[in-house]
Design an enzyme around this catalytic site. Structure first.
Site, PDB file in Angstrom:
ATOM      1  N   HIS A 378       0.803  -1.214   0.000  1.00  0.00           N
ATOM      2  CA  HIS A 378       0.000   0.000   0.000  1.00  0.00           C
ATOM      3  C   HIS A 378       0.840   1.270   0.000  1.00  0.00           C
ATOM      4  CE1 HIS A 378       0.590  -0.860   4.259  1.00  0.00           C
ATOM      5  NE2 HIS A 378       0.562   0.429   4.411  1.00  0.00           N
ATOM      6  N   CYS A 690      -9.780  -5.555 -12.561  1.00  0.00           N
ATOM      7  CA  CYS A 690      -9.275  -4.314 -11.960  1.00  0.00           C
ATOM      8  C   CYS A 690      -7.932  -4.509 -11.257  1.00  0.00           C
ATOM      9  CB  CYS A 690     -10.305  -3.719 -10.997  1.00  0.00           C
ATOM     10  SG  CYS A 690     -10.661  -4.766  -9.585  1.00  0.00           S
TER      11      CYS A 690
HETATM   12  C1  PEP Z   1      -6.746  -6.898  -6.677  1.00  0.00           C
HETATM   13  O1  PEP Z   1      -6.612  -7.688  -5.735  1.00  0.00           O
HETATM   14  O2  PEP Z   1      -6.442  -7.177  -7.845  1.00  0.00           O
HETATM   15  C2  PEP Z   1      -7.269  -5.542  -6.441  1.00  0.00           C
HETATM   16  C3  PEP Z   1      -7.556  -4.733  -7.433  1.00  0.00           C
HETATM   17  O3  PEP Z   1      -7.434  -5.146  -5.162  1.00  0.00           O
HETATM   18  P1  PEP Z   1      -6.250  -4.646  -4.204  1.00  0.00           P
HETATM   19  O4  PEP Z   1      -5.000  -4.473  -5.055  1.00  0.00           O
HETATM   20  O5  PEP Z   1      -6.702  -3.357  -3.620  1.00  0.00           O
HETATM   21  O6  PEP Z   1      -6.153  -5.765  -3.227  1.00  0.00           O
END
Ligand code: PEP
Ligand code: MG
Length: 762
Positions: A378, A690
Site C-alpha cells: 500500500h 481491476c
Molecule cells: C486486486 O486484488 O487485484 C485488487 C484490485 O485489489 P487490491 O490491489 O486493492 O487488493
C-alpha cells in the site's frame, strides 16, 4: 423531573472545546473543562471521564465533577468490572434508573457525597479502539432520558479523537517517569555509489538525502554542536514559528488532500504545545545549556523513550519527533522556513507508514527510496497516487548514508545515484531541468479504445485518493472501475465519520458527472492495516481478518460506510463492490448490511439511492468454485488479479523473496480466469478486471483474448496500454489466448507472450 437540560448547546460547546484542545496547555485542565460543561448542561450532579489503559486492561478515572477529587487516578476498574467497566467491555451505552439495583453496580462509598441512583454511561471509541467511558450520575432516580443518551453519545464521538491525543500525551508523561535516558547508537557510514531497484512511481529528482527512521540522532547533532549564540527568547520565537508552520502545513493538506488529511500533523502540534516538553527545554536552557543543545538533548531523550517502549502508538511517533526536532532547530538556528521542511529532499526510509508518507509529500519531498518495499504494497500504491518518484531497493546500507548527501533518483529506470559524478549529472541535466508535466507531455489518448477489428474495450481508472481525479480526466478514463475506499481509513490517524465518507464519495460522483463509478467497500487487513486497530495481530494477515471479513465482523463501521455510499450515490448510478468474497454466504451477509443501512436511512428520512448495483471482486479460488451460484445474485463481477494470483499460487504479493514466483501468466491463473469469464458469459454477467494485470502490456491482450471488455487500471498506465490494444485484432489475441490456455509450462507461455523469463522457474 426537571427537563430544562440544553443538550444541543452542549454538543456545540463540546465541538468547540474539542477544537480548542490543540491550543490548551494542560490535558488535565481540558478534561476538567469538558466534564464541567457536560455536568452543567445536563444538570447532572456527577460527570466523570475514565480512560482505558491497554497494557493493564483497566479503566482509570481521569477527571470528575461531583466525586471527591482524590478519586482521580485512584478509581481503577478492570474491563467488565462495575457498570462503567461493562460499558467499555461490551461497547454499548448503559442507562439505569436505579443503578443500586443492578447487580453489576460497584459502589465506592468513601468517594461519594451521597448515593447517585441515575446512571448513564457511553463508551468513547475511535474506530475500533477503546478510549474510555463518559459517565453522568444523579441522585434523582430515572433522571436521564433518551435525549440525554443521544447527546452523550454524540459528545463521546466528538471527543474521541481529542481524548486519544490527550491519552498519547499522558502515555508520554508516564514513559518519562518510568524510563531513564538511553544512549544513542553510533552508526557506520558506508560508501555506496549506485543502487538499483524497482520503480514504484516514475520521475527524476536530484536532492539532498534525509534518512527517515534510523540514525535519527545524527541530524540533530550537527545543530547541537553549533557554537552560534542563541537565547531563551530565540527559543520562544522558534517555538512560535514552528507552531505556525505546522498549522499552515495542516491547512494546506486539508485543502489539497481533504479525504486523507485529517489531523495528520496533530501529534507534532500536541507534543510541541505540551508544557512538559517545552518546559524541559526551557529548564535546561535556564540551567545554562545553549538553547540548540537543550532542544537536541530533549528531542533525543523523547526519541529514545519512544523507541524503547512496547507501546506501538508511541513507537510510531519517533519519526514525528525527529521531524519536530529538526524543524525547531532549523527555526532556532537557520531562520529559513523552507529548510525546515523536507522540500526538495530525497528521503530514504524503511517501514514507512502511509501517514508518514503523506506528511513527507505535503512537505514537498522530491523523491523516495524505500527499502524493502514491494510494488503492490500500500505504501507504493500511495506513493504512486501522491506522485512522488519512488524507487524500491533491497539495500539496507542506504539507511546509513546520513544526511545531506547528494542523491540523484532516476525512478524511471529504478536507479539511485549517491554523490553522482559530473558525468552522471550532465547526462541527466536536461531531464532535471524539465518539469514533470513537460516531461510527460500531453498524452495522446483517444476518447475510446477499439481493437483493429472494431471490438470496443472500455478503459476505466483505479483510484485511491481524490486528488487522482485530475489524472482520471487527463488520461480520459471512461469511469472509475475501482475506488479503493480504504485509503482515507489507513492514511489518516483517525476514523472518518459517515459524514466525512459521504463527502468524499459525493465528490467522486460529482466529478465523474454521470460516468460509471464503482465504490469498493473497505479492504483493510493484509498489508493495509489501520494504524488505530493495531491490537489485531495476525501471523498470516493475508489469510486473516481482511476485507469483507473485517467489515462483517465490525458491522457498525460497515453500516456507516454503506450509509455514506447510499447517500452519496443519490441521483447517480451507484455501484458497490465487495472485496474478497469467498462464498454465497459472504455476499448475502454483505447484501443484508446494505438492506439494513437503507432501512436506517429511510427511518431517518435521509435522501439516498435505494437500489445500488451490488457486485463482487473475484479474488479467491473459493469464489471461482462458487461462481455459478454467485453469478445469478450479483449485478457484476470484477477480477482482482493482484489477489487472485496471490491466492491461486499461494505467493504472498508483498514478499520480495518470492517475487519471481508471482506469475500472472501461470497456466493455473489463466485457466482460472477463463473459468470466470466463461461463467460470466453463461449468466450474461458483466465482468471486468481491476488488478494490475490490466496495466501489463503483455497481459492486457490476453485479458481481451479471454473475452473481457472492461479493464480498470491505474490511470497513469492508460497511455501505455491503449496503443497495445488498438494495435491488435480481437481474433488474433483470442487465438493466442486459446493457445496459452492449452499450454502447461510457464516457460512456454512466457515465450508465446514475449514475457522475459523470470528466475529459474521460467
Ligand atoms: C486486486 O486484488 O487485484 C485488487 C484490485 O485489489 P487490491 O490491489 O486493492 O487488493
Ligand atoms: Mg484485492
Amino acid at each position: 423531573m426537571p427537563r430544562n437540560k440544553d443538550n444541543v448547546d452542549l454538543i456545540c460547546d463540546i465541538a468547540e472545546r474539542a477544537g480548542l484542545f490543540e491550543k490548551s496547555s494542560s490535558l488535565e485542565n481540558f478534561l476538567d473543562t469538558v466534564i464541567r460543561i457536560i455536568a452543567w448542561h445536563m444538570k447532572a450532579a456527577v460527570c466523570s471521564i475514565y480512560l482505558y489503559e491497554e497494557d493493564q486492561n483497566e479503566i482509570v478515572l481521569r477527571a470528575t465533577q461531583g466525586l471527591k477529587s482524590e478519586a482521580v487516578g485512584n478509581i481503577r476498574l478492570k474491563l467488565g468490572e462495575g457498570l462503567t467497566g461493562l460499558v467499555l467491555k461490551e461497547l454499548r451505552p448503559i442507562r439505569e434508573a436505579r443503578s443500586s439495583q443492578n447487580p453489576n453496580f460497584k459502589r465506592f462509598p468513601y468517594l461519594e457525597e451521597q448515593p447517585y441512583e441515575a446512571f448513564l454511561a457511553v463508551p468513547i471509541l475511535r474506530g475500533l479502539n477503546r478510549i474510555g467511558v463518559l459517565v453522568v450520575q444523579d441522585p434523582q432516580p430515572d433522571y436521564f432520558d433518551d435525549n440525554d443518551l443521544k447527546a452523550l453519545r454524540a459528545i463521546a464521538a466528538q471527543l474521541a479523537t481529542t481524548i486519544e491525543s490527550a491519552k498519547l500525551l499522558m502515555d508520554i508523561h508516564d514513559l518519562q517517569l518510568r524510563q531513564g535516558e538511553a544512549d544513542a547508537v553510533p552508526v557506520e557510514v558506508e560508501a555506496l555509489q549506485l543502487v538499483r531497484g524497482k520503480c514504484a512511481c516514475d520521475g527524476i529528482a536530484l536532492g539532498k538525502s534525509s534518512v527517515i527512521g534510523r540514525n535519527v540522532e545524527a541530524s540533530l547533532e550537527a545543530f547541537e554542536n553549533d557554537p552560534a549564540p542563541r537565547t531563551l527568547d530565540d527559543f520562544y520565537q522558534a517555538l512560535k514559528e514552528t507552531e505556525g508552520q505546522l498549522t499552515e502545513l495542516q491547512k494546506e493538506l486539508e485543502s489539497e488532500l481533504s479525504d486523507v488529511a485529517s489531523l495528520i500533523f496533530s501529534a507534532h502540534l500536541l507534543i510541541l504545545k505540551d508544557a512538559e516538553f517545552s518546559g524541559r527545554i526551557i529548564k535546561t536552557i535556564e540551567q545554562g545549556t545553549p538553547p540548540q543543545k537543550a532542544v537536541a538533548q530533549v528531542v533525543k531523550h523523547y526519541i529514545n523513550l519512544f523507541k524503547a517502549t512496547s507501546n506501538p502508538n508511541l513507537r510510531e511517533k519517533v519519526q514525528d519527533m525527529q521531524d519536530l526536532g529538526h524543524r525547531l532547530l532549523m527555526n532556532l538556528m537557520v531562520h529559513d522556513p523552507s529548510q525546515a521542511d523536507y522540500a526538495g529532499r530525497i528521503l530514504i526510509a524503511e517501514d514507512l507508514l502511509p501517514s508518514v508518507l503523506l506528511k513527507l509529500a505535503t512537505q514537498k519531498a522530491a523523491g523516495l527510496v524505500h527499502i524493502g518495499g514491494n510494488l503492490t504494497s500500500h505504501v507504493s500504491i500511495l506513493a504512486n497516487s501522491l506522485q512522488i518518484p519512488t524507487v524500491l531497493v533491497d539495500e539496507p546500507r542506504l539507511l546509513e548514508i546520513g544526511e545531506d548527501r547528494a542523491v540523484l533518483l532516476d525512478a524511471d529506470q529504478g536507479n539511485v545515484f549517491i554523490d553522482p559524478s559530473d558525468e552522471v549529472l550532465n547526462h541527466y541535466r536536461a531531464l532535471l531541468e524539465t518539469s514533470p508535466q513537460d516531461r510527460e507531455g500531453t498524452p495522446d489518448i483517444r476518447e475510446q479504445t477499439v481493437t483493429r477489428d472494431g471490438r470496443r474495450i472500455v478503459l476505466q481508472a483505479n483510484i485511491n485518493i481524490l486528488s487522482e481525479l485530475r489524472m482520471v480526466d487527463r488520461m480520459k478514463a471512461e469511469g472509475i472501475g475501482l475506488y479503493r475506499s480504504e485509503f482515507p481509513f489507513i492514511v489518516r490517524n483517525d476514523f472518518p465519520s459517515e459524514e466525512e465518507q459521504y463527502r468524499v464519495y459525493r465528490k467522486i460522483f460529482e466529478h465523474m458527472a454521470g460516468k460509471p463509478v464503482t465504490l469498493r467497500t473497505l479492504d483493510v487487513g493484509g498489508d493495509k492495516f489501520l494504524s488505530y486497530a493495531r491490537n489485531l495481530k495476525e501471523t498470516n494477515p493475508f489469510l486473516g481478518l481482511r476485507a469483507i471479513r473485517f467489515s462483517l465482523r465490525n458491522r457498525s463501521i460497515f453500516i456507516q460506510q454503506i450509509k455514506a455510499m447510499l447517500r452519496a450515490g443519490e441521483g447517480h448510478r451507484l455501484r458497490i463492490m465487495f472485496p474478497m468474497i469467498s462464498s454465497l454466504d459472504d455476499f448475502i451477509a454483505a447484501r443484508d448490511v446494505v438492506l439494513e443501512s437503507r432501512q436506517q436511512l429511510e427511518q431517518e428520512g435521509i435522501a439516498h439511492h435505494p437500489h445500488p448495483e451490488l457486485g463482487i471482486m473475484i479474488e479467491l479460488p473459493s469464489a471461482i468454485e462458487m461462481i455459478d451460484d454467485l453469478a445469478p445474485v450479483v449485478r457484476f463481477i470484477s477480477i482482482g488479479t493482484n489477489d487472485l494470483v496471490q491466492y491461486v499460487l499461494a505467493v504472498d504479493r508483498t514478499n520480495e523473496f518470492i517475487a519471481d514466483l508471482y506469475q500472472p501468466h501461470h497456466p493455473a491463473v489463466l485457466r482460472a480466469m477463463d473459468r470466470i469469464v466463461q461463467a460470466a458469459e453463461r449468466h450474461q454477467l458483466e465482468v471486468s478486471v481491476c488488478g494490475d494485470m490490466a496495466a501489463d502490456p503483455h497481459m492486457a491482450p490476453v485479458l481481451i483474448g479471454l473475452g473481457i471488455q472492461t479493464l480498470s487500471l491505474n490511470p497513469r498506465s492508460i497511455p501505455g496500454i491503449q496503443p497495445v490494444i488498438t494495435d491488435v485484432t480481437f481474433e488474433e489475441v483470442r487465438d493466442k489466448t486459446q493457445q496459452a490456455l492449452r499450454m502447461n509450462r510457464v516457460g512456454e507461455i512466457e515465450s508465446l507472450l514475449g514475457i522475459p523469463a523470470r528466475g529459474e522457474h521460467g
